[in-house]
Design an enzyme around this catalytic site. Structure first.
Site, PDB file in Angstrom:
ATOM      1  N   ASP A   8      14.829  -6.545 -86.251  1.00 50.91           N
ATOM      2  CA  ASP A   8      15.522  -7.494 -87.102  1.00 50.91           C
ATOM      3  C   ASP A   8      15.563  -8.701 -86.254  1.00 50.91           C
ATOM      4  O   ASP A   8      14.664  -8.875 -85.282  1.00 50.91           O
ATOM      5  CB  ASP A   8      17.065  -6.974 -87.108  1.00 50.91           C
ATOM      6  CG  ASP A   8      17.828  -6.744 -85.865  1.00 50.91           C
ATOM      7  OD1 ASP A   8      17.189  -7.009 -84.653  1.00 50.91           O
ATOM      8  OD2 ASP A   8      18.988  -6.318 -85.881  1.00 50.91           O
ATOM      9  N   CYS A  65      15.527  -3.809 -82.018  1.00 57.41           N
ATOM     10  CA  CYS A  65      16.827  -4.592 -82.649  1.00 57.41           C
ATOM     11  C   CYS A  65      17.235  -5.148 -81.498  1.00 57.41           C
ATOM     12  O   CYS A  65      16.915  -5.159 -80.435  1.00 57.41           O
ATOM     13  CB  CYS A  65      17.697  -4.017 -83.701  1.00 57.41           C
ATOM     14  SG  CYS A  65      18.613  -2.439 -82.915  1.00 57.41           S
ATOM     15  N   THR A  67      20.161  -4.213 -79.633  1.00 58.30           N
ATOM     16  CA  THR A  67      20.202  -3.108 -78.477  1.00 58.30           C
ATOM     17  C   THR A  67      19.153  -1.937 -78.755  1.00 58.30           C
ATOM     18  O   THR A  67      19.091  -1.188 -77.626  1.00 58.30           O
ATOM     19  CB  THR A  67      21.692  -2.276 -78.632  1.00 58.30           C
ATOM     20  OG1 THR A  67      21.556  -1.844 -79.995  1.00 58.30           O
ATOM     21  CG2 THR A  67      22.806  -3.588 -78.704  1.00 58.30           C
ATOM     22  N   HIS A  98       8.107  15.543 -73.592  1.00 56.84           N
ATOM     23  CA  HIS A  98       8.966  16.490 -73.961  1.00 56.84           C
ATOM     24  C   HIS A  98       9.412  16.585 -75.696  1.00 56.84           C
ATOM     25  O   HIS A  98       9.660  17.456 -76.090  1.00 56.84           O
ATOM     26  CB  HIS A  98      10.437  16.420 -73.247  1.00 56.84           C
ATOM     27  CG  HIS A  98      10.170  16.872 -71.873  1.00 56.84           C
ATOM     28  ND1 HIS A  98      11.115  17.286 -71.053  1.00 56.84           N
ATOM     29  CD2 HIS A  98       8.993  17.318 -71.229  1.00 56.84           C
ATOM     30  CE1 HIS A  98      10.753  17.832 -69.847  1.00 56.84           C
ATOM     31  NE2 HIS A  98       9.514  17.804 -70.018  1.00 56.84           N
ATOM     32  N   HIS A 133       7.924  22.914 -75.469  1.00 54.69           N
ATOM     33  CA  HIS A 133       8.812  21.749 -76.231  1.00 54.69           C
ATOM     34  C   HIS A 133       8.316  21.811 -77.926  1.00 54.69           C
ATOM     35  O   HIS A 133       8.902  21.357 -78.592  1.00 54.69           O
ATOM     36  CB  HIS A 133       8.074  20.269 -75.536  1.00 54.69           C
ATOM     37  CG  HIS A 133       8.356  20.332 -74.027  1.00 54.69           C
ATOM     38  ND1 HIS A 133       9.743  20.412 -73.569  1.00 54.69           N
ATOM     39  CD2 HIS A 133       7.855  20.437 -73.033  1.00 54.69           C
ATOM     40  CE1 HIS A 133       9.764  20.532 -72.354  1.00 54.69           C
ATOM     41  NE2 HIS A 133       8.351  20.617 -71.891  1.00 54.69           N
TER      42      HIS A 133
HETATM   43  C1  RB5 Z   1      22.313  -7.471 -84.739  1.00 54.36           C
HETATM   44  O1  RB5 Z   1      23.400  -8.428 -84.558  1.00 54.36           O
HETATM   45  C2  RB5 Z   1      22.631  -6.312 -83.928  1.00 54.36           C
HETATM   46  O2  RB5 Z   1      23.703  -5.704 -84.608  1.00 54.36           O
HETATM   47  C3  RB5 Z   1      21.329  -5.316 -84.313  1.00 54.36           C
HETATM   48  O3  RB5 Z   1      20.552  -6.012 -83.664  1.00 54.36           O
HETATM   49  C4  RB5 Z   1      21.468  -4.162 -83.141  1.00 54.36           C
HETATM   50  O4  RB5 Z   1      21.575  -4.451 -81.901  1.00 54.36           O
HETATM   51  C5  RB5 Z   1      22.302  -3.061 -83.754  1.00 54.36           C
HETATM   52  O5  RB5 Z   1      22.139  -1.904 -83.366  1.00 54.36           O
END
Ligand code: RB5
Length: 150
Positions: A8, A65, A67, A98, A133
């Site tokens: 994203d 993304c 995080t 694993h 596994h």
């Molecule tokens: C986008 O702002 C953010 O929420 C997305 O990139 C991600 O971190 C969501 O888990």
């Protein structure tokens, strides 16, 4: 091996870095987007790229993304996907040894470029150990069958 890439807006910059790195390594990829830092919804890209993997267009995926959390949750809803969010090399290796993870998720706002490249390299090179596994992976597939039908 062909890699499905997805991100994203929060993962866009790191995805571009990983693309160049895959080129350096001589690894093919398909970029399922997004293609800019304009705000988008990560489930849309996770879904497209995950379907690309289960349909055989790509063998494995790297999804990014902000995080890595949202895109990994979304990817794991697709039957046959085992997405692992890794913030370090050890986790990346273990996700292969694993868990036979077929998608690596990264947090573009969490880790730096050099660490991300090391994680990617380790994840690409580490084999699945099989053995006990294998049994556990089969149990995950059983959960998918019971919960999602088919
Ligand atoms: C986008 O702002 C953010 O929420 C997305 O990139 C991600 O971190 C969501 O888990």
């Amino acid at each position: 091996m062909r890699i499905a890439l997805a991100c994203d807006h929060g993962g866009f910059r790191l995805k571009e870095v990983i693309k160049s790195y895959l080129e350096e390594l001589g690894i093919e990829y398909i970029d399922y987007g997004t293609f800019s830092e304009e705000s988008v919804d990560y489930p849309d890209f996770a879904y497209k790229a995950a379907k690309g993997i289960v349909n055989g267009e790509a063998d494995r995926g790297i999804f990014i993304c902000g995080t890595g959390i949202g895109i990994s949750i979304a990817a794991n809803k697709v039957k046959g996907i085992r997405a692992a969010l890794c913030y370090n090399v050890y986790a990346a290796e273990m996700s292969r040894h694993h868990n036979d993870a077929n998608v690596l998720c990264l947090g573009g706002r969490v880790i730096g470029e050099e660490l991300a490249k090391r994680i990617v390299k380790a994840w690409l090179e580490t084999p699945f150990d099989g053995g006990r596994h294998e049994r556990r992976i089969k149990k995950i597939s059983e959960i998918e069958k019971n919960e999602c039908g088919g």
